[in-house]
Design an enzyme around this catalytic site. Structure first.
Site, PDB file in Angstrom:
ATOM      1  N   GLY A  37       0.833  -1.202   0.000  1.00  0.00           N
ATOM      2  CA  GLY A  37       0.000   0.000   0.000  1.00  0.00           C
ATOM      3  C   GLY A  37       0.864   1.246   0.000  1.00  0.00           C
ATOM      4  O   GLY A  37       0.372   2.367   0.114  1.00  0.00           O
TER       5      GLY A  37
ATOM      6  N   GLY B  67      12.302  -0.349   2.531  1.00  0.00           N
ATOM      7  CA  GLY B  67      11.850  -0.866   1.245  1.00  0.00           C
ATOM      8  C   GLY B  67      12.079   0.076   0.074  1.00  0.00           C
ATOM      9  O   GLY B  67      12.668  -0.313  -0.938  1.00  0.00           O
ATOM     10  N   ALA B  68      11.618   1.293   0.191  1.00  0.00           N
ATOM     11  CA  ALA B  68      11.658   2.218  -0.954  1.00  0.00           C
ATOM     12  C   ALA B  68      13.096   2.472  -1.401  1.00  0.00           C
ATOM     13  O   ALA B  68      13.435   2.334  -2.581  1.00  0.00           O
ATOM     14  CB  ALA B  68      10.979   3.534  -0.579  1.00  0.00           C
TER      15      ALA B  68
ATOM     16  N   GLY C 118       8.268   5.793   5.678  1.00  0.00           N
ATOM     17  CA  GLY C 118       7.012   5.156   6.095  1.00  0.00           C
ATOM     18  C   GLY C 118       6.856   5.001   7.596  1.00  0.00           C
ATOM     19  O   GLY C 118       5.729   4.943   8.095  1.00  0.00           O
ATOM     20  N   GLU C 119       7.947   4.903   8.313  1.00  0.00           N
ATOM     21  CA  GLU C 119       7.839   4.750   9.764  1.00  0.00           C
ATOM     22  C   GLU C 119       8.134   6.062  10.475  1.00  0.00           C
ATOM     23  O   GLU C 119       7.624   6.319  11.565  1.00  0.00           O
ATOM     24  CB  GLU C 119       8.770   3.627  10.236  1.00  0.00           C
ATOM     25  CG  GLU C 119       8.355   2.300   9.603  1.00  0.00           C
ATOM     26  CD  GLU C 119       9.039   1.079  10.175  1.00  0.00           C
ATOM     27  OE1 GLU C 119      10.129   1.209  10.750  1.00  0.00           O
ATOM     28  OE2 GLU C 119       8.474  -0.021  10.025  1.00  0.00           O
TER      29      GLU C 119
HETATM   30 MO1  MOS Z   1       7.883  -2.921   9.698  1.00  0.00          MO
HETATM   31  S1  MOS Z   1       7.348  -3.101  11.649  1.00  0.00           S
HETATM   32  O1  MOS Z   1       9.492  -3.516   9.748  1.00  0.00           O
HETATM   33  O2  MOS Z   1       6.831  -3.710   8.690  1.00  0.00           O
END
Ligand code: MOS
Length: 732
Positions: free
Chosen positions: A469, A511-512, A691-692
């Site tokens: 997402g 990820g990105a 994202g975090e």
């Molecule tokens: Mo994150 S808590 O590493 O999906």
């Protein structure tokens, strides 16, 4: 490609496609319902049947016997596979608690059987007929009690850190502060529940599932089933949220695999929502003590952060003190984490694991300390900025603009108009503002990709990267388009399939940056292949407008591909730049709340996040990540709590009626600003995670705003109205 020196100028810097606000290329598939999620996977040639899980009714003990005779006779039932039938299984590398197999019960709602029937309803009805006879054992379920006997984990978990002499500096500090905070167990509560379809063809297993990390799942499933990893084809092209709950193999995949084997039919298994909170993982509760000493000038001279959390035997710490090791200056410091044994469901990563609950405490403590010093909380944070790792001052940050975020945010938000606690009232509403720093490290993982240039001039990217997402499809397409000199319409992206090169996957906000860097590396290979085929000198070759040029020759990419096409494949690997330099992302959250003077209900009025996170690959998808995270932080501050039954050892509110997350109506106004920056230490993309970061600090900013609104200081999350109502002024 080995990335071991800071990036210099490269094709990404053209920013013709990367960095542009491009809408999700998978958006149409999703909004029209054509994106197939795991449970929806449909193939008319495959007559699916349905598996329904049965969960343990005790938290700790053994299963003596199981009676499945009634379930087996129930209409439509094809098979019942029990945990006793399959015997003890080897646990995957990333699983702490057993997912299935054997007679040992480690937590409530651990899967003990799967009932397979022609229809979902038949399977569910029969599942209720499974009888289990348990030998219950006593468990420990209360963190407050268990913390007394909590232990220091192995050094590999880095439970302690220290620099200077905290104790004496704290004792002699002109202003000193000591408080304890608590954060509750939280659930990922993603929209799409864990779900899998398993189909066997001989000894080959196909598994459609919902996984953030294709290769981790594949490896752990192979271990659990006792088969060769190569025999498993795992697919997870679309994922309805994960937040860490889908990082590691879960029971749905294991149950589906056994059920499909037993029946010889493809089997669908979704974990029902009321099963999910106790069967899967959660963010563990913490108890955190913060001590801060400072001079009257506001400079921190001593800072200590201790945290207690619990997990299953063999489980992990919730690393709540790790930000305090890096966020603020101060010569004398210590942190410590202790782990209690709890027989609750397995604790594990949830979005910004460690950071989110750690900052929920630290950033209230900073607000309290600023007030004690009589210094504005924005100013207090600026005074204590550091450009080096405060525990290891020889280690600089690669790039750190926390101060820029705080200044920009306070201007934008109108911070200067903030009044004294309890001083602003608008009708029934007590209104206040709060601030907190956001801080999350930038992790990188190896990431592979394959790019194919077809004779139609289209570049197809293949990687087992996932899109939970977040926008992975889109930023990967942007990266390939930029590298190959194409428009984004000439790039196709295929994700989430174990036949593709192993990527970083989606987690830890790595990820990105990691996955696009892998695509960058593969595109470098493809560019070389194109240049070589055309006999171009690869140093002066330019990829632009669908052409490849060298000297005065220009060839359309489609022509260069030829009938066979060309392929580039590579994996980005990382040198020691994350060791020599502390790579992190920064931000500042500003929140305005209203607290109803009569009911104590808190409403968010405005939120602003200013983020410094390297190059922003796509401002639309990045913003979406941040506003989603801010919304999650509202839940963390105001409503989210897994209520523990400390006698029976389970989470009582195990559905979305009892576990409350914010909805759109709870979030009236959100704004996100990205600082214009790049970080050449992070990757060839010069990007970092976002994202975090967006979640880190939000809940504390809300807590601080509640204090500014009401003058009531809450230290135990969530900040529900019952905790406020006794302290509110008379309504009259
Ligand atoms: Mo994150 S808590 O590493 O999906």
């Amino acid at each position: 490609m080995q990335f071991d020196k800071p990036a210099t100028t490269n094709p990404i810097d053209q920013l013709k496609v990367v960095g542009k606000p491009i809408h999700r290329i998978d958006g149409e598939l999703k909004t029209t319902g054509r994106a197939m999620y795991a449970y929806e996977w449909h193939d008319p040639k495959m007559p699916y049947v349905y598996g329904y899980p049965v969960g343990s009714a005790i938290a700790s003990g053994r299963i003596k016997t199981m009676d499945v005779s009634a379930a087996k006779k129930s209409p439509g039932v094809l098979a019942v596979v029990t945990t006793l039938d399959v015997g003890e299984l080897t646990k995957g590398k990333f699983n702490t608690a057993n997912l299935f197999g054997g007679d040992k019960v480690q937590h409530y709602h651990q899967a003990v059987a799967v009932v397979v029937a022609e229809t979902f309803e038949q399977a569910r009805a029969a599942a209720a007929l499974v009888k289990v006879d348990y030998a219950e054992e006593e468990g420990v379920f209360d963190l407050k009690e268990a913390m007394k006997t909590a232990l220091k984990p192995d050094e590999s978990a880095e439970p302690d850190s220290a620099a200077g002499d905290f104790e004496s500096a704290f004792k002699s500090a002109p202003v000193a502060f000591d408080q304890t905070y608590t954060t509750p167990d939280q659930s990922h509560a993603m929209m799409e529940p864990h779900a899998s379809i398993a189909a066997w063809d001989g000894d080959q297993l196909s598994l459609w599932t919902s996984s953030q990390m294709i290769d981790w799942w594949r490896s752990d499933l192979a271990t659990t089933l006792g088969i060769d990893k190569e025999k498993i084809h795992l697919m997870s092209p679309f994922i309805g949220g994960g937040f860490g709950g889908k990082l590691f193999l879960r029971a749905d995949a294991v149950l589906a695999a056994f059920a499909a084997k037993e029946t010889g039919r493809p089997v669908k298994v979704a974990l029902p929502r009321p099963f999910l909170m106790n069967n899967t993982t959660h963010r563990p509760a913490t108890i955190q003590r913060l001590r801060i000493g400072a001079g009257h000038d506001g400079k921190i001279t001593a800072i200590a952060h201790e945290s207690w959390s619990g997990d299953q035997p063999g489980g992990q710490l919730e690393t709540a003190v790790n930000q305090t090791r890096l966020l603020y200056a101060g010569a004398n410091r210590m942190t410590a984490m202790r782990l209690a044994t709890l027989h609750l469901p397995e604790g594990n990563a949830m979005r910004a694991p460690g950071e989110a609950p750690g900052l929920m405490a630290l950033e209230i403590a900073m607000d309290e300390m600023a007030e004690k010093l009589g210094i504005d909380p924005v100013e207090f944070r600026i005074i204590n900025d550091t450009q080096v790792d405060p525990e290891k001052p020889e280690r600089p940050f690669s790039h750190r603009d926390l101060v820029g975020c705080l200044k920009r945010g306070s201007d934008q938000f109108g911070w200067a108009s903030r009044g004294k606690p309890g001083s602003r009232r608008e009708g029934d509403w007590l209104v206040g503002m709060g601030v907190a720093a956001a801080f999350r490290n930038n992790l990188v993982l190896p990431s592979g990709a394959r790019v194919r240039l077809g004779q139609d001039g289209v570049v197809t990217v293949e990687t087992d990267m996932t899109d939970i997402g977040t926008g992975s499809y889109t930023i990967i397409a942007q990266t390939a388009a930029e590298m190959m000199g194409l428009g984004i319409d000439k790039v196709a992206v295929q994700l989430g399939d174990s036949r593709f090169p192993v990527s970083a996957g989606s987690g830890g906000q790595f990820g990105a940056n990691s996955a696009t860097s892998g695509v960058y590396a593969a595109c470098v290979k493809l560019r070389e292949a194109v240049a070589k085929k055309l006999g171009f000198n690869s140093d002066d070759v330019v990829f632009e407008n669908g052409e490849v040029r060298s000297g005065n020759r220009a060839v359309p990419l489609a022509e260069a591909a030829g009938a066979d096409g060309l392929v580039g494949e590579d994996t980005i690997k990382w040198g020691d730049l994350t060791e020599t330099h502390q790579q992190s992302t920064f931000g500042a959250h500003f929140v305005e709340v209203g607290v109803d003077v009569a009911t104590g209900e808190t409403r968010i009025r405005r939120m602003l996040a200013v983020c410094a996170a390297g190059r922003i690959l796509n401002p639309i998808t990045a913003r979406s990540q941040v506003i989603g995270a801010m919304t999650m932080g509202v839940g963390g501050a105001l409503s989210e709590e897994l209520a523990v039954d400390t006698r029976r050892g389970f989470f009582v509110n195990h559905d979305l009626a009892g576990y409350e997350v914010p909805v759109h109506a709870d979030i009236p106004h959100q704004e996100v600003i990205f600082m214009d920056e790049t970080d050449p230490y992070s990757s060839p993309m010069k990007a970092k995670g976002i994202g975090e970061l967006g979640l880190c600090g939000v809940s504390a900013a809300i807590a601080n705003a509640i204090y500014n609104a009401t003058g009531i200081r809450l230290r135990n999350y969530p900040m529900t109205l019952d905790k406020l109502i006794g302290g509110l002024p008379d309504v009259a």
